[in-house]
Write a protein that holds these residues in place. Structure first.
Motif, short mmCIF file in Angstrom:
data_model
loop_
_atom_site.label_atom_id
_atom_site.label_comp_id
_atom_site.label_asym_id
_atom_site.label_seq_id
_atom_site.Cartn_x
_atom_site.Cartn_y
_atom_site.Cartn_z
N UNK A 1 41.27 -30.34 7.98
CA UNK A 1 40.58 -29.80 8.72
C UNK A 1 39.19 -30.26 8.75
N UNK A 2 38.64 -30.44 7.60
CA UNK A 2 37.19 -31.06 7.63
C UNK A 2 37.06 -32.17 6.66
N UNK A 3 37.39 -33.42 6.92
CA UNK A 3 37.32 -34.42 6.04
C UNK A 3 36.07 -34.42 5.16
N UNK A 4 35.03 -34.18 5.92
CA UNK A 4 33.64 -34.56 5.02
C UNK A 4 33.69 -33.31 3.99
N UNK A 5 34.25 -32.33 3.87
CA UNK A 5 34.08 -31.40 2.81
C UNK A 5 35.10 -31.76 1.56
N UNK A 6 35.76 -33.03 1.52
CA UNK A 6 36.55 -33.33 0.51
C UNK A 6 36.06 -34.66 0.13
N UNK A 7 35.11 -34.76 -0.85
CA UNK A 7 34.52 -36.08 -1.03
C UNK A 7 34.21 -36.24 -2.61
N UNK A 8 33.96 -37.43 -3.18
CA UNK A 8 34.06 -37.52 -4.70
C UNK A 8 32.36 -37.37 -5.13
N UNK A 9 32.15 -36.74 -6.25
CA UNK A 9 30.93 -36.88 -6.82
C UNK A 9 30.63 -37.81 -7.76
N UNK A 10 31.28 -38.68 -8.25
CA UNK A 10 31.40 -39.87 -8.93
C UNK A 10 32.24 -40.99 -8.33
N UNK A 11 31.64 -42.17 -8.86
CA UNK A 11 32.69 -43.36 -8.82
C UNK A 11 32.76 -43.82 -10.17
N UNK A 12 34.05 -44.37 -10.22
CA UNK A 12 34.36 -45.03 -11.64
C UNK A 12 33.48 -46.37 -11.85
N UNK B 1 26.83 -39.75 -7.92
CA UNK B 1 26.27 -40.28 -6.66
C UNK B 1 25.28 -39.61 -6.38
N UNK B 2 24.96 -38.29 -6.51
CA UNK B 2 23.64 -37.53 -6.52
C UNK B 2 22.45 -37.78 -7.59
N UNK B 3 23.01 -37.95 -8.68
CA UNK B 3 21.91 -38.22 -9.73
C UNK B 3 21.51 -39.71 -9.94
N UNK B 4 22.40 -40.48 -9.21
CA UNK B 4 22.08 -42.11 -9.29
C UNK B 4 22.15 -42.55 -10.68
N UNK B 5 22.79 -41.63 -11.66
CA UNK B 5 22.69 -42.23 -13.09
C UNK B 5 24.18 -42.60 -13.53
N UNK B 6 24.25 -43.36 -14.58
CA UNK B 6 25.54 -43.99 -15.14
C UNK B 6 25.70 -43.19 -16.36
N UNK B 7 27.01 -42.49 -16.41
CA UNK B 7 27.48 -41.90 -17.73
C UNK B 7 28.53 -42.76 -18.53
N UNK B 8 27.96 -43.50 -19.47
CA UNK B 8 29.03 -44.14 -20.19
C UNK B 8 29.82 -43.49 -21.27
N UNK C 1 23.97 -41.69 -21.55
CA UNK C 1 23.57 -41.80 -19.76
C UNK C 1 22.47 -42.77 -20.01
N UNK C 2 22.33 -43.64 -18.67
CA UNK C 2 21.54 -44.67 -18.61
C UNK C 2 21.42 -44.76 -17.19
N UNK C 3 20.30 -45.59 -16.91
CA UNK C 3 20.07 -46.05 -15.47
C UNK C 3 20.85 -46.89 -14.77
N UNK C 4 21.35 -46.84 -13.75
CA UNK C 4 22.13 -48.01 -13.30
C UNK C 4 21.28 -49.31 -13.04
N UNK C 5 22.06 -50.57 -12.93
CA UNK C 5 21.65 -51.84 -12.62
C UNK C 5 21.76 -51.93 -11.02
N UNK D 1 24.07 -49.60 -8.28
CA UNK D 1 23.47 -48.80 -7.13
C UNK D 1 24.11 -49.19 -5.78
N UNK D 2 24.25 -50.67 -5.49
CA UNK D 2 24.90 -51.01 -4.13
C UNK D 2 26.26 -50.44 -4.19
N UNK D 3 26.89 -50.32 -5.16
CA UNK D 3 28.14 -49.80 -5.22
C UNK D 3 28.43 -48.33 -4.78
N UNK D 4 27.15 -47.64 -4.92
CA UNK D 4 27.31 -46.22 -4.55
C UNK D 4 26.72 -45.87 -3.25
#
Length: 731
Positions: free
Chosen positions: A171-182, A201-208, A216-220, A224-227
């Motif tokens: 009914x609403x494809x934009x309402x089912x989206x990931x918060x993180x990418x692997x 995706x929101x914080x633009x942080x990496x969680x190893x 937690x660390x900054x992305x390279x 960043x381009x991936x997300x």
């Protein structure tokens, strides 16, 4: 979402909540094998509820629920695991994924305020899970999705998020989206690259998670381009659900919306049930303290899922049905709690898992127990006052003592001997009643007999306890076939019921073939003469009667007519003849099934002034009916059911073909919502004894059906002959 300080619940202690706002009730939903129980264990480990060996101080484990579950390697009942995170008590309700135990799922949905749908990256989403999603959507229950089995060689998280968007976001494809990418590590020999971390995706942080601890660390720049694309879609989806109508204009105008605003809007949308984020999770590896994605999942539950205060007011009535104002989640309000599960403990006795919707439940209180509306399942209406025993918080098999349970929380209550699943607990001076939740109809019959005389003595009590625990099971004492029948949801449900009878209640039973209520009737007019004449010294026995039998329209029953003239049968013996023919009709005249829909007319007879008696004319009447039957064609009548089968549109053809192969007559179809059709048919009951199981196969687990008795009608001669042969062999 951003990181949150880790405040774990101490292993081994009872978790309590002092206000509803510090409680989250979440039910796990997913097909069997999707990884729900493994996820619960991973969350408990991350929250500090268990140690790395999966145990608490007293040796209990999250998966210590039931011996039957251990033997079957499958969850068969609802279980509660409370954990604490960030000062919030989370009641995790783990439900069975197998269709036979959907009643446990229904109980979990009733007790929870939000649902976490667990889907396997390697297996996808089955039809039954999609149906539960639609049910949650219909009532506005907040939902999120967690993808498991990322370690499987054929798993593909990106593809799975697309599938979830297509299925759950129709009914609403934009309402089912990931918060993180692997974030993937080096590929192994099989070419599969394991997931070692998350890209927020929101914080633009990496969680190893590769070290066994969340780092937690900054992305390279490459990360960043991936997300970038996924982040834009997520932000647009959040803003579309935002209460700030000007936020989208600001975003499209190039303004950089701060992360806190986005997180706040995300959490509000999740709590309202309009936005459904997709996350991922995996159990901790050997020696690790945190499983992949478990911290992020706990953050979503505590920050985004609603509190019990946000649940709609609970509708209640007096036990007599009179009106009563609805109640809200207020610890100081009138007591309203519901038994969502009943189980038996060999040492404690009956244990009731309750959800408190209003007021505060305290140990040793006397409460009013009210149960109404389940009489058709073998649960008699009841209203009694009982003193509750100990209040406890469960953890696997262990029970930790509590002093109270406030509105919004769950706890176990011991020794409520009368309480059954679905009952309402309230104050004894202010008795209230909640309407029971909708439960699936058990449509698979299991006829049973006691294995021995000792088992027969215990059978009634054992069955009563069994159905008290499980309202999706119905107990029937069939007056026509004289069988004891347990109506269940499926074969696994039947097997567990028999095992519980044996292990919990010490009752051994034997399954026997289930009988349908066949009838007999005359196909044409016939006559019979009953002669009962005996002489053996003293008073003898003398009675002769002549009758005529003719068929009547269906539903007419047995009609007896007296046409004796001239007193050939004395008036005082005419009721005796009627009693005799009715008794023989009840016993049957051909295959041992009750005779129906005939008119029996007494035409003539003879009597003796000394030797005639009531008993003699009863016997003569029975003999006359048997003689008439011997000279006539007797039809066997079989019960016909009205069937309503609800299936997705793509299975309508297979279902109709299957019904036709069962001697069914399709009488119509109609739309029953988007993409679903209701097929209405009439079908002999003898053909649908196992339809509850076989429909699952035809519809891939997505079909449901309801049945109702329509009428009895003649059985085809070739099938009737087989039934008569089986009856003769059985006798």
């Amino acid at each position: 979402m951003g990181a949150t300080s880790h405040q774990a619940g101490a292993a081994g202690r009872a978790l309590t909540a002092d206000r509803p706002s510090s409680i989250r009730n979440v039910v796990l939903v997913g097909h069997s094998g999707s990884g729900k129980t493994t996820l619960v264990e991973a969350l408990a480990l991350t929250a500090g509820a268990v140690n790395r060996a999966g145990r608490v101080e007293d040796g209990a484990t999250v998966s210590d629920y039931d011996e039957i579950e251990h033997r079957r390697q499958r969850s068969v009942q609802l279980s509660l695991v409370p954990v604490e995170w960030g000062g919030i008590k989370i009641n995790i309700l783990d439900t069975p994924g197998y269709a036979d135990f959907v009643g446990e799922l229904r109980a979990g949905l009733r007790a929870a305020d939000a649902a976490l749908f667990v889907v396997s990256a390697s297996d996808g989403v089955d039809g039954a899970t999609r149906m539960v999603w639609d049910e949650c959507e219909a009532v506005g229950m907040p939902r999120a999705i967690v993808v498991t089995h990322l370690e499987a060689a054929r798993s593909d998280y990106a593809q799975m998020t697309t599938v979830c968007g297509e299925i759950f976001g129709a009914e609403d494809p934009d309402a089912v989206v990931p918060l993180y990418l692997p974030l993937h590590g080096p590929a192994g020999p099989d070419g599969h690259a394991p997931v070692t971390g998350l890209l927020g995706l929101l914080s633009q942080r990496v969680y190893e998670y590769s070290s066994g601890e969340r780092v937690e660390r900054d992305p390279d720049p490459a990360e960043l381009a991936l997300i970038a694309d996924a982040r834009s879609r997520l932000i647009e989806g959040i803003i579309a659900e935002s209460e700030d109508e000007g936020l989208m204009d600001r975003y499209l105008g190039g303004e950089d919306i701060d992360v806190k605003t986005l997180v706040d809007d995300l959490e509000r949308a999740v709590a309202c049930g309009t936005f459904h984020p997709v996350l991922m999770a995996a159990p901790a590896t050997d020696g690790a303290r945190q499983g992949l994605g478990t911290v992020e999942l706990l953050e979503l539950v505590t920050g985004g899922f609603p509190t019990p205060l946000e649940r709609a007011a609970v509708a209640v009535t007096r036990p007599d049905g009179s009106a009563r104002p609805d109640v809200t989640c207020d610890p100081a309000g009138p007591l309203v709690a519901e038994v969502v599960k009943t189980s038996s403990d060999p040492y404690v006795g009956r244990v009731s898992l309750v959800r408190v919707f209003s007021g505060t439940l305290k140990a040793e209180d006397t409460v009013h127990v009210s149960g109404h509306g389940l009489a058709d399942r073998g649960h008699e209406d009841h209203d009694v006052d009982e003193r509750i025993g100990t209040l406890t918080g469960p953890f696997g098999k262990q029970q930790r003592v509590l002093t109270r349970c406030i509105a919004g929380d769950l706890a176990c209550v011991a020794k409520l001997t009368r309480a059954e699943t679905g009952d309402t607990l309230s104050a004894k001076d202010d008795p209230l009643l909640m309407e029971p939740w909708t439960m699936p109809d058990p449509l698979l019959p299991l006829a049973i007999e006691a294995h021995s005389k000792a088992d027969e003595d215990k059978l009634s009590q054992g069955l009563a306890r069994l159905v008290a625990e499980d309202p999706t099971m119905r107990l029937e004492q069939n007056p026509h076939t004289h069988q004891v029948v347990l109506w269940c949801l499926g074969e696994a449900h039947q097997d567990v019921a028999l095992e519980r009878l044996r292990t919990r209640y010490g009752v051994q039973v034997d399954p026997v073939p289930h009988k349908v209520s066949l009838r007999e009737t005359f196909a044409a007019k016939a006559a019979g003469r009953g002669r009962h004449v005996k002489q053996s010294g003293g008073h003898g026995q003398f009675a002769i009667c002549e009758i005529e039998v003719e068929p009547l329209p269906p539903g007419s029953g047995i009609e007896f007519v007296d046409k004796v003239v001239g007193g050939s049968v004395p008036r005082q013996f005419i009721p005796s003849v009627e009693k005799g023919v009715r008794g023989q009709a009840a016993r049957g005249v051909a295959a041992g099934y009750p005779l129906v829909d005939v008119r029996i007319t007494l035409l003539d007879g003879k009597a003796h002034s000394v030797d005639s008696s009531d008993a003699a004319f009863q016997t003569a009447g029975a003999l006359a009916l048997r003689e008439a039957a011997a000279e006539a064609r007797i039809d066997l009548l079989e019960p016909v059911a009205e069937l309503a089968v609800l299936v997705p549109d793509e299975y309508v053809g297979p279902v109709m073909s299957d019904l036709a192969g069962r001697r069914g007559r399709v009488v119509g179809t109609d739309q029953a919502g988007p993409g679903r059709t209701r097929v209405r048919a009439e079908i002999p009951e003898i053909e649908i004894g196992r339809y509850a199981v076989e429909l699952r196969s035809v519809s891939h687990g997505t079909g449901r059906f309801a049945r109702a008795y329509a009428r009895h009608e003649p059985m085809p001669p070739q099938i009737a002959d087989k039934v008569r042969e089986q009856t003769e062999k059985g006798s």
